[in-house]
Scaffold this motif. Structure first.
Motif, PDB file in Angstrom:
ATOM      1  N   UNK A 170      37.844  -7.825  40.904  1.00 24.38           N
ATOM      2  CA  UNK A 170      37.386  -6.506  40.519  1.00 24.38           C
ATOM      3  C   UNK A 170      38.087  -5.375  41.236  1.00 24.38           C
ATOM      4  N   UNK A 171      38.740  -5.653  42.326  1.00 31.24           N
ATOM      5  CA  UNK A 171      39.336  -4.619  43.155  1.00 31.24           C
ATOM      6  C   UNK A 171      40.833  -4.491  42.869  1.00 31.24           C
ATOM      7  N   UNK A 172      41.331  -3.282  42.948  1.00 35.25           N
ATOM      8  CA  UNK A 172      42.758  -3.029  42.698  1.00 35.25           C
ATOM      9  C   UNK A 172      43.646  -3.796  43.685  1.00 35.25           C
ATOM     10  N   UNK A 173      43.220  -3.870  44.944  1.00 38.40           N
ATOM     11  CA  UNK A 173      43.997  -4.593  45.946  1.00 38.40           C
ATOM     12  C   UNK A 173      44.026  -6.090  45.640  1.00 38.40           C
ATOM     13  N   UNK A 174      42.916  -6.620  45.160  1.00 38.66           N
ATOM     14  CA  UNK A 174      42.860  -8.037  44.790  1.00 38.66           C
ATOM     15  C   UNK A 174      43.788  -8.285  43.609  1.00 38.66           C
ATOM     16  N   UNK A 201      48.946  -8.642  52.577  1.00 34.51           N
ATOM     17  CA  UNK A 201      48.834  -7.206  52.800  1.00 34.51           C
ATOM     18  C   UNK A 201      47.839  -6.583  51.826  1.00 34.51           C
ATOM     19  N   UNK A 202      47.901  -6.999  50.567  1.00 33.96           N
ATOM     20  CA  UNK A 202      46.965  -6.488  49.560  1.00 33.96           C
ATOM     21  C   UNK A 202      45.530  -6.867  49.907  1.00 33.96           C
ATOM     22  N   UNK A 203      45.325  -8.116  50.315  1.00 31.91           N
ATOM     23  CA  UNK A 203      43.975  -8.580  50.635  1.00 31.91           C
ATOM     24  C   UNK A 203      43.448  -7.943  51.920  1.00 31.91           C
ATOM     25  N   UNK A 204      44.321  -7.711  52.887  1.00 31.58           N
ATOM     26  CA  UNK A 204      43.895  -7.023  54.106  1.00 31.58           C
ATOM     27  C   UNK A 204      43.419  -5.608  53.777  1.00 31.58           C
ATOM     28  N   UNK A 205      44.098  -4.954  52.843  1.00 26.39           N
ATOM     29  CA  UNK A 205      43.666  -3.623  52.411  1.00 26.39           C
ATOM     30  C   UNK A 205      42.291  -3.657  51.768  1.00 26.39           C
ATOM     31  N   UNK A 222      35.965  -2.663  53.041  1.00 24.55           N
ATOM     32  CA  UNK A 222      34.613  -3.206  52.854  1.00 24.55           C
ATOM     33  C   UNK A 222      33.562  -2.332  53.521  1.00 24.55           C
ATOM     34  N   UNK A 223      33.868  -1.754  54.651  1.00 23.47           N
ATOM     35  CA  UNK A 223      32.895  -0.952  55.378  1.00 23.47           C
ATOM     36  C   UNK A 223      32.695   0.443  54.794  1.00 23.47           C
ATOM     37  N   UNK A 224      33.504   0.844  53.827  1.00 22.63           N
ATOM     38  CA  UNK A 224      33.358   2.149  53.217  1.00 22.63           C
ATOM     39  C   UNK A 224      32.128   2.171  52.317  1.00 22.63           C
ATOM     40  N   UNK A 225      31.341   3.230  52.384  1.00 17.25           N
ATOM     41  CA  UNK A 225      30.162   3.317  51.509  1.00 17.25           C
ATOM     42  C   UNK A 225      30.571   3.347  50.041  1.00 17.25           C
ATOM     43  N   UNK A 257      34.843   8.416  48.010  1.00 22.95           N
ATOM     44  CA  UNK A 257      36.283   8.232  47.800  1.00 22.95           C
ATOM     45  C   UNK A 257      36.962   7.697  49.052  1.00 22.95           C
ATOM     46  N   UNK A 258      37.986   6.880  48.833  1.00 26.31           N
ATOM     47  CA  UNK A 258      38.784   6.370  49.955  1.00 26.31           C
ATOM     48  C   UNK A 258      39.612   7.502  50.535  1.00 26.31           C
ATOM     49  N   UNK A 259      39.810   7.457  51.814  1.00 26.24           N
ATOM     50  CA  UNK A 259      40.608   8.506  52.478  1.00 26.24           C
ATOM     51  C   UNK A 259      41.918   7.971  52.920  1.00 26.24           C
TER      52      UNK A 259
END
Length: 67
Positions: free
Chosen positions: A18-22, A49-53, A58-61, A65-67
């Motif tokens: 579901x995630x863009x990095x995945x 690298x993509x999976x680490x991102x 994960x800790x972002x509410x 938006x991502x910063x």
């Protein structure tokens, strides 16, 4: 991969995350079959690298938006 059925058979799409990095990691791994083994390390590093991102976010509410 292995004989346990973990690898999709030819003609079947790989699972989508579901995630863009995945998606970036899965996209990198899809190229493995077309590359010589000597180039696999670079592809694994790209996927990592993509999976680490993805894990770092994960800790972002949710909904912020991502910063």
């Amino acid at each position: 991969m292995t004989e346990t059925g973990a690898e999709p058979s030819e003609g079947q799409p790989m699972p989508r995350g579901g995630d863009e990095a995945v998606q970036g990691a899965l996209s990198a791994l899809r190229r493995l079959g077309d590359l010589p083994v000597a180039e696999h390390v670079g592809v694994f590093e790209e996927a990592l690298t993509c999976l680490e991102g993805a894990l770092a976010s994960v800790d972002e509410p949710i909904g912020e938006p991502r910063r």
